[in-house]
Design a protein around this motif. Structure first.
Motif, PDB file in Angstrom:
ATOM      1  N   LEU A 119     -30.089 -42.289 -23.915  1.00 22.02           N
ATOM      2  CA  LEU A 119     -29.279 -41.723 -22.526  1.00 22.02           C
ATOM      3  C   LEU A 119     -28.611 -42.760 -21.847  1.00 22.02           C
ATOM      4  O   LEU A 119     -27.437 -42.666 -21.509  1.00 22.02           O
ATOM      5  N   VAL A 120     -29.159 -43.874 -21.469  1.00 20.33           N
ATOM      6  CA  VAL A 120     -28.591 -44.842 -20.580  1.00 20.33           C
ATOM      7  C   VAL A 120     -27.344 -45.409 -21.038  1.00 20.33           C
ATOM      8  O   VAL A 120     -26.578 -45.487 -20.530  1.00 20.33           O
ATOM      9  N   TYR A 121     -27.513 -45.892 -22.295  1.00 19.39           N
ATOM     10  CA  TYR A 121     -26.471 -46.841 -22.972  1.00 19.39           C
ATOM     11  C   TYR A 121     -25.300 -45.884 -23.107  1.00 19.39           C
ATOM     12  O   TYR A 121     -24.192 -46.268 -23.132  1.00 19.39           O
ATOM     13  N   TYR A 122     -25.326 -44.594 -23.837  1.00 13.78           N
ATOM     14  CA  TYR A 122     -24.084 -43.929 -24.375  1.00 13.78           C
ATOM     15  C   TYR A 122     -23.955 -42.901 -23.353  1.00 13.78           C
ATOM     16  O   TYR A 122     -22.542 -42.343 -23.442  1.00 13.78           O
ATOM     17  N   ALA A 123     -24.549 -42.328 -22.275  1.00 19.57           N
ATOM     18  CA  ALA A 123     -24.270 -41.389 -21.440  1.00 19.57           C
ATOM     19  C   ALA A 123     -23.739 -42.073 -20.281  1.00 19.57           C
ATOM     20  O   ALA A 123     -22.912 -41.478 -19.375  1.00 19.57           O
ATOM     21  N   ILE A 124     -24.135 -43.395 -20.085  1.00 15.70           N
ATOM     22  CA  ILE A 124     -23.831 -44.002 -19.006  1.00 15.70           C
ATOM     23  C   ILE A 124     -23.040 -45.426 -19.096  1.00 15.70           C
ATOM     24  O   ILE A 124     -21.979 -45.629 -18.658  1.00 15.70           O
ATOM     25  N   ALA A 125     -23.729 -46.385 -19.583  1.00 12.98           N
ATOM     26  CA  ALA A 125     -23.470 -47.661 -19.438  1.00 12.98           C
ATOM     27  C   ALA A 125     -22.149 -48.071 -20.493  1.00 12.98           C
ATOM     28  O   ALA A 125     -20.943 -48.774 -19.941  1.00 12.98           O
ATOM     29  N   VAL A 126     -22.042 -47.658 -21.719  1.00  9.33           N
ATOM     30  CA  VAL A 126     -20.853 -47.581 -22.483  1.00  9.33           C
ATOM     31  C   VAL A 126     -19.678 -47.051 -21.866  1.00  9.33           C
ATOM     32  O   VAL A 126     -18.569 -47.578 -21.819  1.00  9.33           O
ATOM     33  N   PRO A 127     -19.658 -45.839 -21.453  1.00 10.74           N
ATOM     34  CA  PRO A 127     -18.687 -45.015 -20.732  1.00 10.74           C
ATOM     35  C   PRO A 127     -18.212 -45.860 -19.622  1.00 10.74           C
ATOM     36  O   PRO A 127     -16.953 -45.923 -19.288  1.00 10.74           O
ATOM     37  N   LEU A 128     -19.034 -46.148 -18.841  1.00 12.55           N
ATOM     38  CA  LEU A 128     -18.445 -47.130 -17.693  1.00 12.55           C
ATOM     39  C   LEU A 128     -17.980 -48.229 -18.122  1.00 12.55           C
ATOM     40  O   LEU A 128     -17.131 -48.515 -17.535  1.00 12.55           O
ATOM     41  N   ALA A 129     -18.526 -49.053 -18.732  1.00 11.58           N
ATOM     42  CA  ALA A 129     -17.921 -50.273 -19.345  1.00 11.58           C
ATOM     43  C   ALA A 129     -16.718 -50.131 -19.916  1.00 11.58           C
ATOM     44  O   ALA A 129     -15.852 -50.799 -19.504  1.00 11.58           O
ATOM     45  N   LEU A 130     -16.261 -49.138 -20.506  1.00  9.76           N
ATOM     46  CA  LEU A 130     -14.821 -48.666 -21.216  1.00  9.76           C
ATOM     47  C   LEU A 130     -14.007 -48.568 -19.919  1.00  9.76           C
ATOM     48  O   LEU A 130     -13.000 -48.808 -20.081  1.00  9.76           O
ATOM     49  N   TYR A 131     -14.524 -47.812 -19.084  1.00  7.99           N
ATOM     50  CA  TYR A 131     -13.726 -47.122 -18.043  1.00  7.99           C
ATOM     51  C   TYR A 131     -13.421 -48.400 -17.141  1.00  7.99           C
ATOM     52  O   TYR A 131     -12.181 -48.427 -16.795  1.00  7.99           O
ATOM     53  N   LEU A 132     -14.229 -49.314 -16.721  1.00  7.26           N
ATOM     54  CA  LEU A 132     -14.032 -50.454 -15.891  1.00  7.26           C
ATOM     55  C   LEU A 132     -12.858 -51.283 -16.631  1.00  7.26           C
ATOM     56  O   LEU A 132     -12.301 -52.132 -16.012  1.00  7.26           O
ATOM     57  N   ALA A 133     -13.172 -51.706 -17.863  1.00  5.50           N
ATOM     58  CA  ALA A 133     -12.484 -52.415 -18.426  1.00  5.50           C
ATOM     59  C   ALA A 133     -11.086 -52.254 -18.904  1.00  5.50           C
ATOM     60  O   ALA A 133     -10.167 -52.744 -18.503  1.00  5.50           O
ATOM     61  N   PHE A 134     -10.918 -50.880 -19.122  1.00  3.32           N
ATOM     62  CA  PHE A 134      -9.385 -50.426 -19.523  1.00  3.32           C
ATOM     63  C   PHE A 134      -8.958 -49.399 -18.387  1.00  3.32           C
ATOM     64  O   PHE A 134      -7.593 -49.704 -18.133  1.00  3.32           O
ATOM     65  N   GLU A 135      -9.572 -48.603 -17.829  1.00  6.29           N
ATOM     66  CA  GLU A 135      -8.796 -47.729 -16.913  1.00  6.29           C
ATOM     67  C   GLU A 135      -8.853 -48.553 -15.492  1.00  6.29           C
ATOM     68  O   GLU A 135      -7.819 -48.435 -14.810  1.00  6.29           O
ATOM     69  N   ALA A 136      -9.941 -49.102 -15.006  1.00  7.84           N
ATOM     70  CA  ALA A 136     -10.018 -49.818 -13.824  1.00  7.84           C
ATOM     71  C   ALA A 136      -9.343 -51.259 -14.031  1.00  7.84           C
ATOM     72  O   ALA A 136      -8.771 -51.685 -12.879  1.00  7.84           O
TER      73      ALA A 136
END
Length: 184
Positions: free
Chosen positions: A156-173
């Protein structure tokens, strides 16, 4: 037995695969970021071994006491493991964060890689405050035969929160490698 084994495996693999997603994703950021990720990822793997070894000892001790019917001693072993989780997390965080530049210099002398790796290793140091307790408390769950809780939480934490957040921060932000490590 198979249920405990599958959940124990899911608990471990979910964390490793999340970090591998970071490594695959960082390849889009260029060779310096990829080199810095290689350093940070190698260090993360090395740092994982310390709390994991302690968690194996803790889970063995907890399981022994539960099997012996000594619930009071099992609770004590749980509390000791919790205290060790905090101590190891703080020590690991302080060591990695304070010596991040010296640690990175062991791996490379390239100025651009040094710049990226010093930042990502610093974030890895801060991550140790959370990862060490995660690893050690997962050992408590294994010792209690409750791997299903750890596997569900990790997934739950890695795939619903951490990985999507990491990808968002890296590429979108636009935070690049720093965003990947902040997210995870």
């Amino acid at each position: 037995m198979m249920n405990m084994a599958l959940n124990g495996t899911a608990m471990m693999l979910s964390e490793f695969v999340a970090f591998e997603i970071l490594t695959i994703s960082v390849s889009r950021l260029g060779t310096s970021s990829l080199a810095a990720q290689s350093i940070t990822s190698s260090l993360a793997t090395l740092l994982f071994q310390i709390p994991f070894g302690i968690s194996v000892a803790g889970s063995t001790r907890i399981a022994y006491h539960i099997g012996a019917g000594s619930i009071a001693m099992a609770k004590l072993a749980n509390r000791i493991t919790f205290v060790l989780a905090l101590v190891v997390g703080i020590l690991s965080c302080c060591t990695v964060y304070l010596f991040r530049a010296a640690i990175v210099h062991i791996f490379t002398s390239d100025p651009e890689v040094l710049k990226y790796a010093t930042v990502s290793v610093g974030i890895l140091g801060i991550n140790q405050l959370f990862d060490c307790p995660n690893v050690l408390l997962a050992g408590c769950l294994r010792g209690q035969g409750r791997q299903h809780i750890g596997s569900a939480l990790n997934i739950l934490v890695y795939y619903a929160i951490a990985v999507p957040l990491a990808l968002y921060l890296a590429f979108e932000a636009g935070l690049g490698l720093r965003g990947l490590w902040i997210g995870i």
